[in-house]
Design an enzyme around this catalytic site. Structure first.
Site, PDB file in Angstrom:
ATOM      1  N   CYS A   2      31.277  31.862  34.492  1.00 11.56           N
ATOM      2  CA  CYS A   2      30.497  30.536  33.807  1.00 11.56           C
ATOM      3  C   CYS A   2      29.188  30.996  33.591  1.00 11.56           C
ATOM      4  CB  CYS A   2      30.753  29.264  34.713  1.00 11.56           C
ATOM      5  SG  CYS A   2      32.390  28.976  35.132  1.00 11.56           S
ATOM      6  N   ARG A  27      29.786  35.315  30.078  1.00 16.67           N
ATOM      7  CA  ARG A  27      30.359  34.931  31.441  1.00 16.67           C
ATOM      8  C   ARG A  27      31.501  34.425  31.369  1.00 16.67           C
ATOM      9  NH1 ARG A  27      25.594  35.352  34.672  1.00 16.67           N
ATOM     10  NH2 ARG A  27      26.405  34.002  36.091  1.00 16.67           N
ATOM     11  N   TRP A  75      34.282  29.762  32.806  1.00 17.04           N
ATOM     12  CA  TRP A  75      35.570  30.850  33.003  1.00 17.04           C
ATOM     13  C   TRP A  75      36.584  30.038  34.354  1.00 17.04           C
ATOM     14  CZ3 TRP A  75      37.276  33.506  37.513  1.00 17.04           C
ATOM     15  CH2 TRP A  75      38.327  34.455  37.295  1.00 17.04           C
ATOM     16  N   ASN A 101      28.145  26.325  38.102  1.00 18.51           N
ATOM     17  CA  ASN A 101      28.710  27.568  38.166  1.00 18.51           C
ATOM     18  C   ASN A 101      28.862  27.991  39.465  1.00 18.51           C
ATOM     19  OD1 ASN A 101      27.181  30.839  37.608  1.00 18.51           O
ATOM     20  ND2 ASN A 101      29.283  30.589  37.721  1.00 18.51           N
ATOM     21  N   GLY A 102      30.264  28.502  39.951  1.00 18.95           N
ATOM     22  CA  GLY A 102      30.338  28.701  41.365  1.00 18.95           C
ATOM     23  C   GLY A 102      31.625  28.160  41.789  1.00 18.95           C
ATOM     24  N   GLU A 487      38.471  55.274  35.225  1.00 20.51           N
ATOM     25  CA  GLU A 487      37.484  54.462  34.206  1.00 20.51           C
ATOM     26  C   GLU A 487      38.241  54.413  32.824  1.00 20.51           C
ATOM     27  OE1 GLU A 487      35.206  52.419  34.346  1.00 20.51           O
ATOM     28  OE2 GLU A 487      34.283  52.407  32.572  1.00 20.51           O
ATOM     29  N   LYS A 491      39.266  50.888  31.034  1.00 25.62           N
ATOM     30  CA  LYS A 491      38.633  50.539  29.879  1.00 25.62           C
ATOM     31  C   LYS A 491      39.870  50.027  28.740  1.00 25.62           C
ATOM     32  CE  LYS A 491      35.564  50.137  30.342  1.00 25.62           C
ATOM     33  NZ  LYS A 491      34.349  50.012  31.269  1.00 25.62           N
ATOM     34  N   GLU A 494      41.762  47.021  29.796  1.00 34.35           N
ATOM     35  CA  GLU A 494      40.985  45.828  29.841  1.00 34.35           C
ATOM     36  C   GLU A 494      40.403  45.379  28.543  1.00 34.35           C
ATOM     37  OE1 GLU A 494      36.871  45.353  31.591  1.00 34.35           O
ATOM     38  OE2 GLU A 494      36.672  47.516  31.033  1.00 34.35           O
ATOM     39  N   HIS A 510      53.477  63.433  42.270  1.00 35.35           N
ATOM     40  CA  HIS A 510      53.873  62.783  43.677  1.00 35.35           C
ATOM     41  C   HIS A 510      54.369  61.349  43.040  1.00 35.35           C
ATOM     42  CE1 HIS A 510      52.675  65.877  46.415  1.00 35.35           C
ATOM     43  NE2 HIS A 510      51.326  65.931  45.517  1.00 35.35           N
ATOM     44  N   LYS A 609      32.036  38.778  32.228  1.00 39.77           N
ATOM     45  CA  LYS A 609      31.104  39.882  32.375  1.00 39.77           C
ATOM     46  C   LYS A 609      30.463  39.816  34.066  1.00 39.77           C
ATOM     47  CE  LYS A 609      28.383  43.331  30.676  1.00 39.77           C
ATOM     48  NZ  LYS A 609      29.299  44.564  30.617  1.00 39.77           N
TER      49      LYS A 609
HETATM   50  C1  F6R Z   1      34.776  46.854  33.549  1.00 42.32           C
HETATM   51  C2  F6R Z   1      33.656  46.043  34.112  1.00 42.32           C
HETATM   52  C3  F6R Z   1      34.061  45.637  35.591  1.00 42.32           C
HETATM   53  C4  F6R Z   1      32.811  45.558  36.465  1.00 42.32           C
HETATM   54  C5  F6R Z   1      33.000  44.914  37.787  1.00 42.32           C
HETATM   55  C6  F6R Z   1      31.727  44.772  38.663  1.00 42.32           C
HETATM   56  O1  F6R Z   1      34.589  47.413  32.326  1.00 42.32           O
HETATM   57  O2  F6R Z   1      32.662  45.934  33.434  1.00 42.32           O
HETATM   58  O3  F6R Z   1      35.101  46.060  36.224  1.00 42.32           O
HETATM   59  O4  F6R Z   1      32.189  46.964  36.502  1.00 42.32           O
HETATM   60  O5  F6R Z   1      33.239  43.501  37.386  1.00 42.32           O
HETATM   61  O6  F6R Z   1      30.503  44.417  37.848  1.00 42.32           O
HETATM   62  P1  F6R Z   1      28.978  44.695  38.276  1.00 42.32           P
HETATM   63  O7  F6R Z   1      28.903  46.096  37.812  1.00 42.32           O
HETATM   64  O8  F6R Z   1      28.346  43.692  37.435  1.00 42.32           O
HETATM   65  O9  F6R Z   1      29.091  44.233  39.741  1.00 42.32           O
END
Ligand code: F6R
Length: 614
Positions: A2, A27, A75, A101-102, A487, A491, A494, A510, A609
């Site tokens: 949010c 956000r 969010w 927000n929270g 990773e 990527k 997501e 396995h 994010k």
């Molecule tokens: C994936 C991504 C998330 C963040 C995770 C942690 O592309 O961006 O998996 O890595 O939410 O976020 P931070 O790094 O801001 O603590």
């Protein structure tokens, strides 16, 4: 999660709020809303399910006057993402309105109490409890709005950043925070509020980061005053922002994610600036200098992080153990904080976080602090909460990352951790001078090598097109390439919503090998190095099951080329930097596949994010 904004001054608030919400949309983007106030008038509230653009279409044609305003992009945590649950939320008489927000953890108890006292709720949100509680305190005790906010917050458990306005107090904005971020921009007789500095930077560079359990009272005539929720006066600490406005624009790229992938050579150079010089043979991280001796002498390093940052932590485990010979444990922050871990005074806890606001990482840090550990932060967002609660730390200096999928933040985390491991190794005498010098040179050559690698983008796009309709994908790697396989898979899933798994290449037999058939793309990192021969064997196992093989190889490789369906070459490099280089093709593959599948690359569904809720 949010995003919240606020404005009080002489200008029309609405355009400022909308622009700010667009900046904060990363956000959360389930719904958006604004509330506008002009002295002598009622508060106007507009809110809508969907994105900020849907809100502006909805508002079009309605009155948007008002020099005070608050806004929110959501969010969803409690309640569906619909119009009713969208913020702002208003008191029963419509005179008090707020954004939040929270999460209010004790909202159910409070709601019951308020309902019993006749308060009528419209939404399913936890937030609505706050506004009714403030109204209830105010009407029952006849106190000022500020005092009502303060008393109400003392009854609340959980996390909040709130901005409150009232038509009975039309020259004020009240804001408060605990565990969710809030920044106040100080203009000339005007104030901006936001969850981070991005909506503020174009108006002023002077900001105050509100601390936990502080309440800001902004009065049009008397300026800013801060008190604690215990009613103690606090002097505002004004800081200057370093952020540049251009960093927040797409700069000609179709998506922020693509821009951020292409920014990596530059971002990595920024990460090195003043910290590494291969020619002179030194590496030095100013932010942790005073703690380096303590880290070097620590019994153990525990690295906590979430998501992509957790993958960076896994690579760091190899770096620190190999180069500095310090035992490392890597933990998901969300697991670590709830499992009563053993933390000793001589442990160093490193938190890695792009946003510096991730709720689980923050809570895990606080727990480690209580148990006496030294806290170090590796953070991208300057001034973020994690950067402030840690004892010391280094910024990655990747610049603002707007695309929800982390790209340049990840590779700069890796280079920073690599520098840290080298510096510790040198101090502890666990690395030879020759190796130290070789690895410094390898790091310094990275921006140039990534530039080169990005030249293969159109070829990578062609390979991506072949697999855009895949339903599943497997990513394999060994050693430091294993976290990169994780990773790569993250990527892809997501942003393109294709199910993908990352595995250590040897683990494939396995279990996951059962999945391999002619429809399964298998992305494998098979670069020259200690594990090369072993990975080649794993590749053969994939081919024997008719899997489609896309291999990242060292330039000039012929062995894997003969076996793979497609190869993507990375420049000849020491294994130490391969994880950083191998990340780039995986980012591009995910990006292109997502675009080809018409997915919203910068704002993937259900994600945000900054994950400021548990
Ligand atoms: C994936 C991504 C998330 C963040 C995770 C942690 O592309 O961006 O998996 O890595 O939410 O976020 P931070 O790094 O801001 O603590």
């Amino acid at each position: 999660m949010c995003g919240i904004v606020g404005y009080i001054g002489d200008k029309r608030a609405y355009p400022i709020l909308i622009k700010g919400l667009s900046r904060l949309e990363y956000r959360g983007y389930d719904s958006a809303g604004v509330a506008l106030l002009e002295p002598g008038e009622d508060i106007k509230v507009y809110k809508r399910q969907g994105k900020v653009i849907d809100l502006t279409e909805f508002v079009n044609g309605s009155s948007t006057s008002g020099t005070i305003g608050i806004g929110h992009t959501r969010w969803a945590t409690h309640g569906l993402p619909n119009d009713v649950n969208a913020h702002p939320h208003s008191s029963g008489d419509g005179k008090i309105t707020l954004v939040h927000n929270g999460i209010i953890e004790n909202y159910a108890i409070l709601k019951k109490e308020l309902v019993n006292r006749g308060r009528v709720f419209k939404s399913e949100t936890d937030t609505e409890v706050l506004v009714h509680l403030i109204e209830d305190v105010k009407s029952k005790s006849g106190v000022s709005l500020v005092e009502a906010v303060r008393i109400a917050l003392n009854r609340v458990h959980g996390a909040y950043a709130i901005v409150v306005i009232s038509s009975d107090d039309p020259n004020k904005i009240i804001a408060a925070k605990k565990s969710s971020p809030l920044v106040i921009g100080m203009g000339e007789d005007e104030y901006y509020l936001a969850s981070d500095a991005t909506p503020i930077v174009e108006y002023t560079k002077n900001v105050v980061y509100l601390e936990d359990e502080q309440i800001a009272i902004i009065d049009r005539h008397n300026g800013l005053r801060i008190i604690s929720i215990g009613n103690q006066e606090v002097s505002p600490y004004v800081q200057e922002l370093e952020m540049q406005l251009e960093e927040l624009e797409k700069g000609g790229y179709e998506h922020f994610m693509l821009k951020e992938i292409y920014e990596q050579p530059h971002a990595i150079k920024d990460s090195f600036r003043g910290r590494l010089n291969a020619k002179e043979g030194w590496v030095s991280l100013g932010g942790i200098k005073d703690y380096e001796e303590q880290i070097a002498k620590s019994d153990r390093i525990i690295i906590i992080a979430c998501g992509t940052s957790w993958h960076a932590a896994l690579v760091a485990e190899y770096y620190f153990e190999d180069l500095a010979r310090i035992p490392v444990e890597v933990e998901y922050a969300s697991e670590f904080r709830y499992r009563n871990p053993i933390i000793r005074k001589n442990d160093v806890v490193i938190a890695i976080s792009q946003s510096g606001e991730t709720a689980d990482t923050l809570a895990a840090l606080k727990m480690a602090k209580e148990q006496g550990a030294t806290l170090i932060g590796i953070v991208n967002v300057v001034g973020s909460t994690i950067s402030r609660v840690t004892d010391a730390g280094s910024y990655t200096h990747a610049g603002p990352e707007i695309g929800v999928a982390s790209t340049k933040a990840f590779t700069t985390q890796l280079v920073l951790l690599a520098m840290m491991a080298l510096s510790l190794g040198k101090r502890r005498g666990t690395i030879t001078d020759e190796k130290f010098s070789l690895l410094l040179n390898e790091l310094e050559a990275l921006p140039m090598k990534i530039e080169k690698l990005l030249e293969s983008d159109s070829y990578i796009k062609g390979v991506s097109a072949i697999y855009k309709d895949a339903r599943n994908a497997l990513y394999l790697g060994r050693g430091t390439s294993f976290p990169i396989a994780l990773e790569g898979a993250l990527k892809l899933k997501e942003i393109s919503y294709i199910h993908a798994e990352g595995y250590p290449a040897a683990e494939m037999k396995h279990g996951p090998i059962a999945l391999i058939d002619e429809n399964m793309p298998v992305f494998v990192i098979a670069t020259q190095g200690e594990n090369y021969v072993k990975v080649v064997s794993n590749i053969q196992e994939v081919k024997a099951r008719k899997g489609k093989l896309i291999a990242i190889v060292t330039k000039g490789d012929t062995t894997v080329r003969e076996m793979a369906d497609h190869v993507i070459e990375i420049p000849m490099s020491h294994e130490f930097v391969v994880p950083i280089l191998a990340t780039i093709p995986f980012q591009l593959i995910s990006y292109h596949i997502a675009v080809m599948r018409n997915c919203n690359v910068d704002q993937p569904r259900n994600l945000a994010k900054s994950v400021t809720v548990e």
